[in-house]
Motif scaffolding. Structure first.
Motif, PDB file in Angstrom:
ATOM      1  N   UNK A 189       0.817  -1.198   0.000  1.00 49.95           N
ATOM      2  CA  UNK A 189       0.000   0.000   0.000  1.00 49.95           C
ATOM      3  C   UNK A 189       0.864   1.267   0.000  1.00 49.95           C
ATOM      4  N   UNK A 190       1.898   1.275   0.841  1.00 52.27           N
ATOM      5  CA  UNK A 190       2.760   2.458   0.941  1.00 52.27           C
ATOM      6  C   UNK A 190       3.530   2.680  -0.357  1.00 52.27           C
ATOM      7  N   UNK A 191       4.124   1.611  -0.868  1.00 57.21           N
ATOM      8  CA  UNK A 191       4.911   1.754  -2.095  1.00 57.21           C
ATOM      9  C   UNK A 191       4.014   2.161  -3.264  1.00 57.21           C
ATOM     10  N   UNK A 192       2.823   1.602  -3.333  1.00 58.44           N
ATOM     11  CA  UNK A 192       1.888   1.967  -4.394  1.00 58.44           C
ATOM     12  C   UNK A 192       1.536   3.454  -4.306  1.00 58.44           C
ATOM     13  N   UNK A 193       1.264   3.946  -3.093  1.00 58.32           N
ATOM     14  CA  UNK A 193       0.942   5.357  -2.928  1.00 58.32           C
ATOM     15  C   UNK A 193       2.084   6.264  -3.325  1.00 58.32           C
ATOM     16  N   UNK A 194       3.312   5.892  -2.926  1.00 62.01           N
ATOM     17  CA  UNK A 194       4.484   6.674  -3.311  1.00 62.01           C
ATOM     18  C   UNK A 194       4.657   6.692  -4.831  1.00 62.01           C
ATOM     19  N   UNK A 195       4.576   5.515  -5.458  1.00 62.47           N
ATOM     20  CA  UNK A 195       4.806   5.449  -6.904  1.00 62.47           C
ATOM     21  C   UNK A 195       3.770   6.267  -7.661  1.00 62.47           C
ATOM     22  N   UNK A 196       2.531   6.181  -7.241  1.00 63.10           N
ATOM     23  CA  UNK A 196       1.475   6.935  -7.924  1.00 63.10           C
ATOM     24  C   UNK A 196       1.729   8.438  -7.822  1.00 63.10           C
ATOM     25  N   UNK A 197       2.147   8.893  -6.633  1.00 57.41           N
ATOM     26  CA  UNK A 197       2.411  10.322  -6.454  1.00 57.41           C
ATOM     27  C   UNK A 197       3.637  10.765  -7.251  1.00 57.41           C
ATOM     28  N   UNK A 198       4.705   9.969  -7.240  1.00 54.94           N
ATOM     29  CA  UNK A 198       5.938  10.340  -7.933  1.00 54.94           C
ATOM     30  C   UNK A 198       5.775  10.294  -9.445  1.00 54.94           C
ATOM     31  N   UNK A 199       4.956   9.368  -9.940  1.00 51.22           N
ATOM     32  CA  UNK A 199       4.794   9.223 -11.392  1.00 51.22           C
ATOM     33  C   UNK A 199       4.148  10.444 -12.034  1.00 51.22           C
ATOM     34  N   UNK A 200       3.548  11.322 -11.237  1.00 53.90           N
ATOM     35  CA  UNK A 200       2.987  12.557 -11.788  1.00 53.90           C
ATOM     36  C   UNK A 200       4.082  13.488 -12.293  1.00 53.90           C
TER      37      UNK A 200
END
Length: 349
Positions: A1-12
């Protein structure tokens, strides 16, 4: 969950590639919806040359390595948990941001308390402690989820970056029958202990006053001890569900009576996001930023006092609604977007 949230935010704002030992087709598709590409780690011919006394929990990662071309073209190598560090060479660590998530060595000491093999887990905890110190001195930067974990890790420069939470578009109405939800990874030792304690010691006390109360234990990988709790019409166990929202919706209260564990319990933030009142232990509540016991949730540490808190809320809808509204305000300020910004600042070496 944490890694998914980070990746989604950074991919912007960045090109993000996720490297993992096994890449399944469905995982590739899910990551692409986030704007993230995926690559498979390579099997090593030889084990990494550093940390010969690796803890058992990280030894498996040493079988794999991040492809050299992926390492060389990356500006930042984000490593999620100390378990994954052996996938890199020691010389790569100078460009690594290590997200400890929580203090794994401390968590393993708690596991020793709850285990039938305490000596094994204490040795494992000491090996993890040495690895945390070793790696923490080599990486460019690091982070964890709470101030308590930062102190336990013992690296002053480690940044505290909490969990974010996704706010649901809508939440179904509560069930007509009094319902308590225990959510989480039901194979994780601290959750197994909490679920069994809740079902076998706390719930019977609640039923003395609210005899028709129902308990839902919902989450991934239910352990044998948790599956054994299932009792028709009294306790339901649901594993690996596609969405937690229907279960949060059914709940009158979310209970999180954890006696062990480290890190920030995302079940509390998710309950807040779904506008549900929470009863938990003081240790869990103390690790949620911005939360005050009695204002955002109820806390207690004994079976009898936890049962009293649950009964009080089951019988007082206005109190449940007030806590739910206050908790939801906390969730509104716990976005993955802001967590991503905090992570970017930690990357600025």
């Amino acid at each position: 969950m944490r890694l998914r949230g980070f990746m989604r935010a950074l991919a912007e704002r960045h090109e993000v590639t996720c490297c993992m030992p096994r890449v399944r087709r469905e995982t590739v598709d899910q990551l692409r919806t986030l704007g993230v590409e995926s690559i498979a780690a390579e099997l090593r011919r030889f084990p990494p040359s550093w940390s010969p006394n690796r803890p058992l929990q990280v030894a498996a990662a040493g079988l794999w390595r991040v492809p050299r071309d992926a390492v060389e073209r990356s500006d930042v190598i984000h490593v999620s948990t100390v378990r994954s560090v052996p996938m890199l060479e020691q010389g790569d660590l100078r460009r690594v941001h290590l997200d400890f998530v929580d203090a794994l060595s401390q968590n393993t000491l708690y596991r020793a308390e709850a285990s039938r093999l305490p000596s094994f887990w204490r040795i494992e905890a000491e090996r993890l402690r040495r690895l945390e110190v070793e790696v923490g001195a080599l990486v460019a930067s690091s982070s964890c989820t709470t101030e308590a974990d930062r102190r336990a890790i013992g690296i002053p420069t480690t940044k505290v970056i909490p969990f974010g939470v996704d706010l649901p578009a809508s939440v179904p109405p509560s069930a007509s029958r009094p319902t308590i939800l225990f959510p989480g990874n039901l194979g994780y030792f601290a959750n197994v202990d909490a679920a069994v304690w809740l079902a076998e010691e706390i719930l019977p006390l609640v039923r003395e006053t609210v005899p028709d109360v129902r308990l839902l234990a919902v989450g991934a990988r239910p352990a044998r001890q948790v599956r054994a709790l299932a009792h028709t019409d009294l306790i339901e166990v649901h594993g690996d569900v596609p969405s937690m929202t229907p279960f949060y919706g059914a709940a009158w209260i979310v209970a999180a009576p954890l006696r062990y564990g480290t890190g920030l319990q995302t079940k509390v933030l998710e309950a807040f996001a779904h506008r549900r009142a929470v009863v938990t232990t003081t240790g869990v509540a103390s690790r949620v930023p911005g939360v005050v016991a009695g204002e955002h949730l109820e806390t207690a540490d004994e079976a009898s006092t936890l049962a009293k808190s649950l009964v009080r809320l089951l019988l007082d809808q206005s109190r449940r609604d007030r806590l739910a509204a206050a908790g939801n305000a906390v969730a509104q300020n716990s976005s993955w977007h802001e967590c991503g910004r905090m992570l970017e600042r930690a990357y600025q070496w």
